[in-house]
Every structure is written in C-alpha cells, then in structure tokens.
Motif scaffolding. Structure first.
Motif, PDB file in Angstrom:
ATOM      1  N   VAL A  69     -48.651   7.695 -39.331  1.00  0.00           N
ATOM      2  CA  VAL A  69     -48.616   8.915 -38.534  1.00  0.00           C
ATOM      3  C   VAL A  69     -49.188  10.064 -39.356  1.00  0.00           C
ATOM      4  N   GLU A  70     -50.313  10.600 -38.906  1.00  0.00           N
ATOM      5  CA  GLU A  70     -50.905  11.755 -39.583  1.00  0.00           C
ATOM      6  C   GLU A  70     -50.220  13.048 -39.142  1.00  0.00           C
ATOM      7  N   SER A  71     -49.892  13.133 -37.862  1.00  0.00           N
ATOM      8  CA  SER A  71     -49.184  14.306 -37.348  1.00  0.00           C
ATOM      9  C   SER A  71     -48.446  13.908 -36.079  1.00  0.00           C
ATOM     10  N   ALA A  72     -47.330  14.567 -35.867  1.00  0.00           N
ATOM     11  CA  ALA A  72     -46.556  14.363 -34.647  1.00  0.00           C
ATOM     12  C   ALA A  72     -46.153  15.750 -34.168  1.00  0.00           C
ATOM     13  N   GLY A  73     -47.052  16.353 -33.357  1.00  0.00           N
ATOM     14  CA  GLY A  73     -46.872  17.733 -32.949  1.00  0.00           C
ATOM     15  C   GLY A  73     -45.765  17.902 -31.942  1.00  0.00           C
ATOM     16  N   THR A  74     -45.244  19.102 -31.881  1.00  0.00           N
ATOM     17  CA  THR A  74     -44.232  19.411 -30.880  1.00  0.00           C
ATOM     18  C   THR A  74     -44.898  19.619 -29.534  1.00  0.00           C
ATOM     19  N   SER A  75     -44.179  19.340 -28.486  1.00  0.00           N
ATOM     20  CA  SER A  75     -44.717  19.487 -27.134  1.00  0.00           C
ATOM     21  C   SER A  75     -44.917  20.952 -26.810  1.00  0.00           C
TER      22      SER A  75
END
Length: 203
Positions: free
Chosen positions: A156-162
């Motif tokens: 996972v490089e990034s897991a942005g917020t919705s």
C-alpha cells in the motif's frame, strides 16, 4: 636464547596485528523496531552499533543517518537488522518490474486502519452469476471466476481518506504497488469495483 627471544617477538607481533584487525570497526545503524516497506527510519527506531568494516557488507554509517531518513525501505525490515544501503531506495523511485495501481474500495472491501507500507493480498470479489457477460468473463477473467486471488502480495503506497464531495465519497481510494504482470487483471477488476484487500503476514 637468541632464538627464544626471536620467537617471543614474532608472537607479540602476530598478537598485535590481530588486535589491530579486530579494532578495524565502524559505527553503523541498527534497527530497534520493525520498519514496513515504504517507511523511513527515525531517531526513535535506530541505534548505533559497531560492526567489522572488512565484512564486505555495504553498511550505512551512523554519520549518514540523516540522509537515510530521506529514503524508504524496499521491503519490511525487522528489529535488530544492521542496515545496508541496498535495503533502501529513493522515495520517488520505482523498483524495476513494479507498477502502481489505484483502486477504489467500498466499505467491507478493506480492513480498518489500512495504511501506507502495509502488505496486502488482493482478491476479486463480486457476483459471479451474471449471465450476459459469461463469454467475456470466460475469455479474460479466469483469475476472477476460478481463482479469486489477483495479487499474492502488494504494498500500500497510500490509503487516502474519503472525500465528502460526492455520493461515492464512502469509497476509500488506495494506491497499490504490484508486479507489472498483475496490472491487467487488477485494473480490470478495479474498474468493475470488484477488488478487496486483506492484510497478510509481513506487516
């Protein structure tokens, strides 16, 4: 007597050389905590350790720790590891044979607390009973219908917020680094909204 003196001198010289070789050590960096792939070192997860300089390993000197903080781990590193240069890469670089893919995950398609650096397996999920597209699925989606595992290990490089800008704001945008061979099947499943990720050992 002269021979005895000579032997004593030779022995003393040999012992001195051994001491000098043993003292040929450098101050290197050792991890005091696990570091996930994509993460960097901090003052809180490293310590100084003395290592043998003639071991052949490319140890990162303690004096270079500030520069190392600007790099990221290529894979998960574990507590107690003495750092060598090959373990880290530039944050803007991409390892050969790898690619980044963006997916949008619905509630229930990702574990809570998903974060950058996590190791995940990617599965294809969804309704397999669709009749109208059966031929198409059979031609291109054997991995989706018969083998739901799409990617055995991704990072996972990034897991942005919705965001709250649209109705689809409940989806979580996630960027994954995968092998280039996995890209076609992954992007096809992602475009259909049929991707789910699970955390795997190595985090």
């Amino acid at each position: 007597a002269a021979l005895a003196v000579l032997l004593i001198l030779v022995g003393a010289l040999g012992a001195t050389m051994l001491v000098l070789r043993a003292g040929d050590r450098v101050e290197a960096i050792q991890l005091t905590a696990d570091i996930k792939a994509g993460e960097s070192i901090t003052d809180g997860n490293i310590k100084s350790v003395m290592v043998n300089d003639d071991s052949g390993a490319n140890f990162v000197a303690w004096s270079q720790r500030e520069g190392l903080k600007k790099l990221q781990a290529k894979s998960t590193l574990y507590k107690g590891t003495v750092v060598v240069g090959e373990m880290f890469a530039d944050k803007s670089g991409m390892e050969e044979g790898k690619a980044t893919v963006g997916v949008s995950l619905k509630e229930g398609q990702y574990p809570k607390g998903l974060d950058s650096g996590d190791n995940v397996a990617v599965y294809r999920v969804g309704n397999k009973s669709g009749g109208g597209s059966g031929d198409q699925d059979g031609a291109s989606g054997s991995a989706g219908a018969d083998n739901s595992l799409l990617v055995e290990r991704a990072v996972v490089e990034s897991a942005g917020t919705s965001s709250s800008d649209s109705i689809a704001s409940t989806n979580l945008p996630v960027t994954l680094t995968v092998d280039v061979d996995d890209v076609p099947a992954l992007t096809q499943a992602a475009s259909a909204g049929e991707v789910a990720v699970v955390l795997i050992p190595g985090n």
